[in-house]
Structures are given as structure tokens and as C-alpha cells.
Design an enzyme around this catalytic site. Sequence first.
Site, PDB file in Angstrom:
ATOM      1  N   HIS A  58       0.937  -1.133   0.160  1.00 39.90           N
ATOM      2  CA  HIS A  58      -0.110   0.825   0.371  1.00 39.90           C
ATOM      3  C   HIS A  58       0.939   1.463   0.014  1.00 39.90           C
ATOM      4  CE1 HIS A  58      -3.659   2.393   1.246  1.00 39.90           C
ATOM      5  NE2 HIS A  58      -2.547   3.603   2.157  1.00 39.90           N
ATOM      6  N   GLU A  59       2.019   1.318   0.772  1.00 42.86           N
ATOM      7  CA  GLU A  59       2.584   2.741   0.504  1.00 42.86           C
ATOM      8  C   GLU A  59       3.573   2.190  -0.279  1.00 42.86           C
ATOM      9  OE1 GLU A  59       2.157   5.266   2.870  1.00 42.86           O
ATOM     10  OE2 GLU A  59       1.028   3.376   3.973  1.00 42.86           O
ATOM     11  N   HIS A  62       1.815   4.530  -2.931  1.00 42.84           N
ATOM     12  CA  HIS A  62       1.835   6.172  -2.862  1.00 42.84           C
ATOM     13  C   HIS A  62       2.569   6.400  -2.979  1.00 42.84           C
ATOM     14  CE1 HIS A  62      -1.875   6.065   0.179  1.00 42.84           C
ATOM     15  NE2 HIS A  62      -1.247   6.174   0.502  1.00 42.84           N
ATOM     16  N   ASP A 155      -5.452   8.933   3.694  1.00 45.59           N
ATOM     17  CA  ASP A 155      -6.071   9.355   2.931  1.00 45.59           C
ATOM     18  C   ASP A 155      -6.813   9.466   1.670  1.00 45.59           C
ATOM     19  OD1 ASP A 155      -3.125   7.729   1.982  1.00 45.59           O
ATOM     20  OD2 ASP A 155      -4.233   5.634   1.936  1.00 45.59           O
TER      21      ASP A 155
HETATM   22 ZN   LIG Z   1      -2.390   5.116   2.477  1.00 46.52          ZN
END
Ligand SMILES: [Zn+2]
Length: 249
Positions: A58-59, A62, A155
Amino acid sequence: MANSYSIGNVFGIPIRVHVTLLIFLPLFAFSFMPAGGPQGLFYGALGAVGLFASVALHEIGHSLVARAKGSRILEILLLPIGGMARLNALPRRPIDEIQTALAGPAVSLALGIAGLFFAPLLFSFNPLLAVVIHELGRINIMLVLFNLIPSFPMDGGRVFRAALVPRLGRLPATQLAAKVGRGFAWLFGIWAIWPVFHGGTIRFTLLLIAYFIYQAAGAEARQAEWEALAELQRGQPSGLFDDLLRKWR
Ligand SMILES: [Zn+2]
């Protein structure tokens, strides 16, 4: 960050694990155990590692989008309450910030769909693995939903702030998003301690997340004020200058 250990590089981004996560990891492994005995423990540990791999991915989502927009990624830090990509600076254009903020949940959504899709196919080969993969899929979908709550600086809150910037200017947009973020932090906090009044136990992780959001929202608002002031002192009025004037009028 202090008290953290490097576990490797992905796409040239250092991934670090905070020491507290190593302490909590066995607890996560127990909560994942699909059966008793050493075999259950093995798949429980696999689930715990899969959970933090999901958070790291997930990171990374980003980070890769932020890097494409010109940010430098310092590291990804994994904590018991989730992950954190540390950047030298976030992309400033609202559209870039929105794309960066949505990239993490997009990765989690893909992982969630993949987990829920593949788990039933795996079931006849390895039922314990199938249970763990299904649980990871479910958690990834929950991560998407939770992260999209407009609770700045999560987010969804970053998308909310970025959407306000063209209308309000960066500083007032950040201040408003931080207020809403702190409101959500209170709600999460109340939700976390609610079971205590009904003979249950505190949702400790949620309480930590609420505290983190509350602190982080305030820190983001202060940083936006500081940036606006620095801009003013450099004598380079920009959109930020208007923000400050609006605040002082
Ligand atoms: Zn996030």
C-alpha cells in the site's frame, strides 16, 4: 527513524520495521491462526507477514506515484498500527496529491480482490492457506474503506484537502481538513472505548490510530502555517500569501 530495522529495498525504497512491530508480530500471528497446533501457528505467522507485506505494498503504491511527481522517498516504515511512507515533500499540485493519496488504496483494492478471488480456488489444495488468503483479502478491502474515510491526514482526508485547495487556498484547506480529521479522531476514540461500557475491552489499536490521527492532523496544520509564513518572509507572495491575508483580515 530510531528503533527501526531495515529489512530491504523495494524499487530502491528502504523498507524499515519499527521494533514495536516485532513485539506485536506474534500477537498478529495468533489472531491469524486458522487451526491449532504447529501447523496452525505456521499459517498464522504467514498471515501476519502477509498483513504487513500488504501494508508495505500500500505504501509502495503511494511512494511510486509520489516519486513520479517529483518527490524523494526517504523510507517506508512499518508500525503495529500501519505503514508510513516518509517523503522529502508531498507533491503540491492538488491533482498530483489526489493521485498519490489514491494509489495506496488502489493497491489494497487489487490485493483484496485477488485474495478473495484466489482463496476459493486454493481451498481444495490447501484449506489452511485458503483461509489465510481469504482473511488477507478481507482485511485489504477493509483497509481501502478505512483509509478512504475523509479523516486528514489519512488518504481520504488528503483527497478531501486537495479538493478544497483550489476553492479555499492551501492553508485554509489544510486547517479545515485538520479540523475534520480531529473530529473523526474523536469519533474513532469513542468507538475504541465504547465496548468498555458494555463489559467488553478497549479496541486498543483503534485508540492508537485515533491518537495518531489527532496528533498528525494538528502537526499538518502547523506545518502549513509555517510554510505560509516562510513564503511570506521570503517575499515571494504566492497563493499562500492570499491564504494568510484571508486569515488575518
Ligand atoms: Zn495510504
